[in-house]
Design a protein around this motif. Structure first.
Motif, PDB file in Angstrom:
ATOM      1  N   PRO A 196       0.834  -1.215   0.000  1.00 40.30           N
ATOM      2  CA  PRO A 196       0.000   0.000   0.000  1.00 40.30           C
ATOM      3  C   PRO A 196       0.868   1.265   0.000  1.00 40.30           C
ATOM      4  O   PRO A 196       2.090   1.189   0.212  1.00 40.30           O
ATOM      5  CB  PRO A 196      -0.787  -0.140   1.304  1.00 40.30           C
ATOM      6  CG  PRO A 196       0.097  -0.927   2.202  1.00 40.30           C
ATOM      7  CD  PRO A 196       0.837  -1.883   1.312  1.00 40.30           C
ATOM      8  N   PRO A 197       0.251   2.434  -0.230  1.00 38.03           N
ATOM      9  CA  PRO A 197       0.999   3.701  -0.162  1.00 38.03           C
ATOM     10  C   PRO A 197       1.640   3.869   1.212  1.00 38.03           C
ATOM     11  O   PRO A 197       1.173   3.328   2.219  1.00 38.03           O
ATOM     12  CB  PRO A 197      -0.073   4.767  -0.412  1.00 38.03           C
ATOM     13  CG  PRO A 197      -1.147   4.040  -1.152  1.00 38.03           C
ATOM     14  CD  PRO A 197      -1.137   2.641  -0.638  1.00 38.03           C
ATOM     15  N   GLU A 202       1.310  -0.448   7.223  1.00 39.49           N
ATOM     16  CA  GLU A 202       1.486  -0.916   8.595  1.00 39.49           C
ATOM     17  C   GLU A 202       2.802  -1.693   8.665  1.00 39.49           C
ATOM     18  O   GLU A 202       2.942  -2.742   8.038  1.00 39.49           O
ATOM     19  CB  GLU A 202       0.324  -1.821   9.016  1.00 39.49           C
ATOM     20  CG  GLU A 202      -1.005  -1.110   9.177  1.00 39.49           C
ATOM     21  CD  GLU A 202      -1.044  -0.249  10.433  1.00 39.49           C
ATOM     22  OE1 GLU A 202      -0.206  -0.473  11.337  1.00 39.49           O
ATOM     23  OE2 GLU A 202      -1.899   0.645  10.498  1.00 39.49           O
ATOM     24  N   PRO A 203       3.785  -1.200   9.435  1.00 35.12           N
ATOM     25  CA  PRO A 203       5.107  -1.849   9.438  1.00 35.12           C
ATOM     26  C   PRO A 203       5.070  -3.308   9.894  1.00 35.12           C
ATOM     27  O   PRO A 203       5.901  -4.109   9.479  1.00 35.12           O
ATOM     28  CB  PRO A 203       5.912  -0.990  10.434  1.00 35.12           C
ATOM     29  CG  PRO A 203       5.198   0.316  10.471  1.00 35.12           C
ATOM     30  CD  PRO A 203       3.744   0.005  10.270  1.00 35.12           C
ATOM     31  N   GLY A 204       4.146  -3.682  10.756  1.00 41.90           N
ATOM     32  CA  GLY A 204       4.115  -5.036  11.287  1.00 41.90           C
ATOM     33  C   GLY A 204       3.401  -6.034  10.406  1.00 41.90           C
ATOM     34  O   GLY A 204       3.322  -7.220  10.747  1.00 41.90           O
ATOM     35  N   GLN A 205       2.858  -5.584   9.269  1.00 45.79           N
ATOM     36  CA  GLN A 205       2.103  -6.480   8.405  1.00 45.79           C
ATOM     37  C   GLN A 205       2.929  -6.907   7.198  1.00 45.79           C
ATOM     38  O   GLN A 205       3.863  -6.224   6.777  1.00 45.79           O
ATOM     39  CB  GLN A 205       0.809  -5.815   7.938  1.00 45.79           C
ATOM     40  CG  GLN A 205      -0.187  -5.568   9.056  1.00 45.79           C
ATOM     41  CD  GLN A 205      -1.525  -5.078   8.542  1.00 45.79           C
ATOM     42  OE1 GLN A 205      -1.658  -4.696   7.381  1.00 45.79           O
ATOM     43  NE2 GLN A 205      -2.522  -5.092   9.413  1.00 45.79           N
ATOM     44  N   CYS A 206       2.554  -8.054   6.644  1.00 48.14           N
ATOM     45  CA  CYS A 206       3.254  -8.611   5.483  1.00 48.14           C
ATOM     46  C   CYS A 206       2.457  -8.285   4.221  1.00 48.14           C
ATOM     47  O   CYS A 206       1.313  -8.745   4.064  1.00 48.14           O
ATOM     48  CB  CYS A 206       3.417 -10.122   5.634  1.00 48.14           C
ATOM     49  SG  CYS A 206       4.262 -10.907   4.251  1.00 48.14           S
ATOM     50  N   HIS A 207       3.070  -7.474   3.330  1.00 49.66           N
ATOM     51  CA  HIS A 207       2.376  -7.071   2.101  1.00 49.66           C
ATOM     52  C   HIS A 207       3.038  -7.643   0.855  1.00 49.66           C
ATOM     53  O   HIS A 207       2.563  -7.405  -0.256  1.00 49.66           O
ATOM     54  CB  HIS A 207       2.353  -5.541   1.993  1.00 49.66           C
ATOM     55  CG  HIS A 207       1.681  -4.868   3.152  1.00 49.66           C
ATOM     56  ND1 HIS A 207       0.330  -4.916   3.359  1.00 49.66           N
ATOM     57  CD2 HIS A 207       2.195  -4.146   4.179  1.00 49.66           C
ATOM     58  CE1 HIS A 207       0.016  -4.241   4.461  1.00 49.66           C
ATOM     59  NE2 HIS A 207       1.138  -3.757   4.981  1.00 49.66           N
TER      60      HIS A 207
END
Length: 681
Positions: A196-197, A202-207
């Protein structure tokens, strides 16, 4: 089972998982479209496969993989759930149970597994060519079959996205990539199209996603095993790099199995698995452990802590000696405290041994399901009182008798749908299994709405077998209890289920071995009711200690209704009659002195202890009532087990031995005496 034995722990967990999956499958037979039940079955199979592979049960993991794949297709809507599919997977669960054993690599077991996989593939409606290809793959590499690896390609393109909370939950994507690299040459590409932009990231999420081109002789199953613990929540696509032939690609997720088995082999394999399925409740060995809620262990620990403190006080008194009144009072206080703690420890341990009877009743749903399919009858099993608790040892020993009674009700008792319609009954036969606690015993009732017991046929068969003399007078209860005689059967022909007269005598022996009793009521044309009266525990009971002559006996306190006095004059006046009137009701009584041939004279003021079981009462004449007694039950020796008046023995505080009276046998003896007196009068 020791805490340090992971294999035993896995087998215990796997047995629980199989039981949960079986219950979900049985529920699914009544609601084939239930997404929740389908997901429950899939998760159970998925977990069993992964755990089995982790603990080295490769045969179990490979076999379970096929069933998991089948239900994954059902879950995705590729194929519908059908009664036949459920039936096959139920048989597969029995095979998985066998694969949990130490001897899980025998040719017979392998043949049985192949036959089940063939039925599974047929239930899914696979194309004949795909099945032939799968069979050819199996013939080329049997080791590949064992691990579910029949679907192999020269390479695979794997694309996966993990859920956003992957990192928070402790999953490391890099370890997954390392496992894929260990399978063969891999080219890994990071997919950043879902990042996402920066303002919303969210730093703790896996994208990030990944695409892996994996080369080598690797099967789809091996790749799926890498993601086994995260597969439910992730997006995963596995596609071959090299296009497969058209015939084989028609079913890329085909469940492989040996469908080319000959008819005799398939029949032999089916015979090997069908009988364990019907007798699963009886064949299941008693578990070696009991799961206990933590709060119950906390209570036990508290009691042990108090006991340690009291033991310390007692040791101090022993060292100092008891020389004065103060010391004697302290010693009495410690004795009373130990008595209280012993009583509380006994109650706590009793509670720890208790298990809900639902753990027993749950097994019989499968039994009734299989019996309905085999007999062609429509049968509904209704259970009540599943929260009733029973000693674990007693519960395990009840499995076999209840299996026989349910099979007897389904085969002998319930009519075919056509016969039920002719009798004005619903097409669906009912078998009820009810448990309830009554005093110090549990009543388990097996009731059916079938044809009932034909008394004329029972009498004719008993006379033909020499069990009774022609025309011998019998009470209705005595006549009905003839069905428990060894070798007795009224079946017109021998079938796989009944007709040999084996089973009902086992029921009687087992229940009597548990110090229980059997009541039977039958109404021809309307059904039968059999009630098992089982003591709550086989370990410790509250008893009433009595004296007869010079010997002491224990009467289970739960069976005692009241105690009254029998004077010498009343005793002499009632000679030959042995009946007393209690609140306008005649109650027979037995003189234990005469019954046990003590050879002593009666006390001047004798007592009658009125006991009851199953609604029947009888009085026991004793010389003295000593008082209540916490009775630790010891089994009778093999030499004395044939003495029906006693159910066990106990050691008293003074080191003497007291026999425990068998209430059910004495009540039956008293009632028989009453019926004889009434017939004579």
């Amino acid at each position: 089972m020791s805490v340090g034995d992971p294999i035993a722990a896995f087998r215990l967990e796997a047995a629980d998982l199989l039981a949960v999956t079986e219950q979900a499958l049985l529920d699914l037979t009544h609601d084939l479209g239930s997404r929740e039940l389908i997901d429950t079955v899939f998760r159970g199979l998925h977990t069993l496969k992964g755990s089995g592979a982790m603990f080295g049960f490769d045969a179990l993991a490979g076999f379970t993989h096929h069933c998991e794949t089948a239900f994954d297709r059902v879950r995705k809507g590729s194929v519908p759930a059908t009664q036949e599919l459920v039936s096959v997977v139920l048989a597969a669960l029995d095979h998985m149970q066998a694969l949990l054993g130490d001897d899980c690599d025998t040719p017979a077991l392998t043949a049985a597994g192949d036959a089940i996989l063939a039925r599974l593939q047929a239930a899914l409606g696979e194309q004949a060519q795909a099945a032939a290809n799968a069979t050819q793959d199996l013939a080329q590499d049997d080791a590949v079959l064992r691990n579910g690896d029949a679907e192999a390609a020269e390479g695979w393109r794997i694309t996966f996205y993990l859920p956003p909370d992957t990192l928070v939950n402790g999953t490391n994507p890099l370890l997954l990539l390392d496992e894929l690299r260990a399978l063969g040459a891999a080219q890994v590409t990071a997919l950043t199209d879902r990042i996402p932009p920066l303002g919303t990231l969210e730093p703790g999420q896996c994208h990030i996603g990944w695409q892996v081109e994996l080369h080598g002789d690797v099967s789809r199953a091996e790749i799926e095993d890498v993601f086994i613990f995260v597969m439910d929540d992730m997006e995963l696509t596995i596609a071959p790099l090299t296009p497969e032939p058209a015939a084989a690609s028609a079913a890329p997720e085909a469940v492989t199995g040996s469908v080319a088995a000959t008819e005799p082999a398939a029949a032999a394999a089916a015979a090997a698995t069908s009988e364990p399925a019907r007798n699963r409740a009886a064949a299941t060995p008693a578990a070696e452990s009991v799961r206990v809620p933590a709060e119950r262990l906390d209570v036990l620990m508290d009691r042990v802590g108090e006991l340690v403190i009291v033991q310390s006080r007692l040791a101090q008194l022993a060292r100092g000696g008891v020389h004065d009144t103060g010391g004697e009072l302290a010693l009495r206080s410690v004795a009373e405290e130990i008595e209280r703690l012993a009583s509380e420890l006994r109650d706590t341990i009793m509670v720890l041994r208790m298990v809900p009877i639902s753990s027993l009743f749950g097994r019989f749903r499968r039994l009734v399901h299989d019996l309905a399919r085999e007999t062609g009858k429509t049968i509904e099993l209704i259970t009540e009182g599943e929260s009733t608790e029973l000693d674990k040892t007693v519960s395990e020993r009840l499995a076999d008798p209840i299996v026989h009674l349910i099979r007897n009700a389904c085969d002998h008792g319930l009519e075919t749908p056509e016969d039920r319609a002719a009798a004005g009954k619903p097409a669906t036969g009912r078998v009820e299994l009810v448990a309830e606690q009554s005093g110090g015993e549990v009543l388990i009732t097996i009731r059916d709405d079938g044809r009932g017991i034909n008394r004329a046929r029972v009498r004719a068969k008993a006379e033909a077998n020499g069990l009774i003399q022609p025309g011998q007078p019998l009470t209705d209860s005595e006549l009905l209890h003839l069905i428990f005689a060894p070798g007795f059967s009224t079946a017109a022909q021998v079938t796989n289920l009944s007709g040999r007269g084996v089973g009902m005598d086992v029921v009687k022996r087992t229940i009597e071995g548990l110090r229980g009793a059997i009541d039977i009521i039958s109404d021809e044309g309307r059904g039968s009711t059999i009630t098992l009266r089982i003591p709550l525990t086989l370990a410790i009971i509250e008893g009433l200690l009595v004296r007869v002559g010079d010997a002491r006996y224990v009467i289970p306190l739960a069976a005692v209704e009241e105690c009254i006095e029998l004077s010498l004059e009343d005793d002499l006046r009632s000679r030959g009659r042995s009946m007393i009137t209690l609140r306008d009701q005649l109650v027979p009584y037995l003189r234990l002195r005469e019954l046990f041939a003590t050879g002593t004279r009666p006390d001047q003021f004798q007592k009658i202890v009125v006991i009851a079981t199953g609604g029947e009462r009888v009085g026991l004449v004793v010389d003295q009532i000593i008082g209540s007694h916490q009775t630790v039950i010891k089994s009778m020796s093999g030499v004395h087990r044939g003495i029906t008046s006693f159910s066990g023995a106990t050691i008293l505080g003074d080191g003497g031995v007291a026999l425990i009276l068998d209430v059910a046998q004495l009540v039956a003896l008293g009632q028989h005496q009453e019926e004889r007196l009434r017939a004579a009068g």
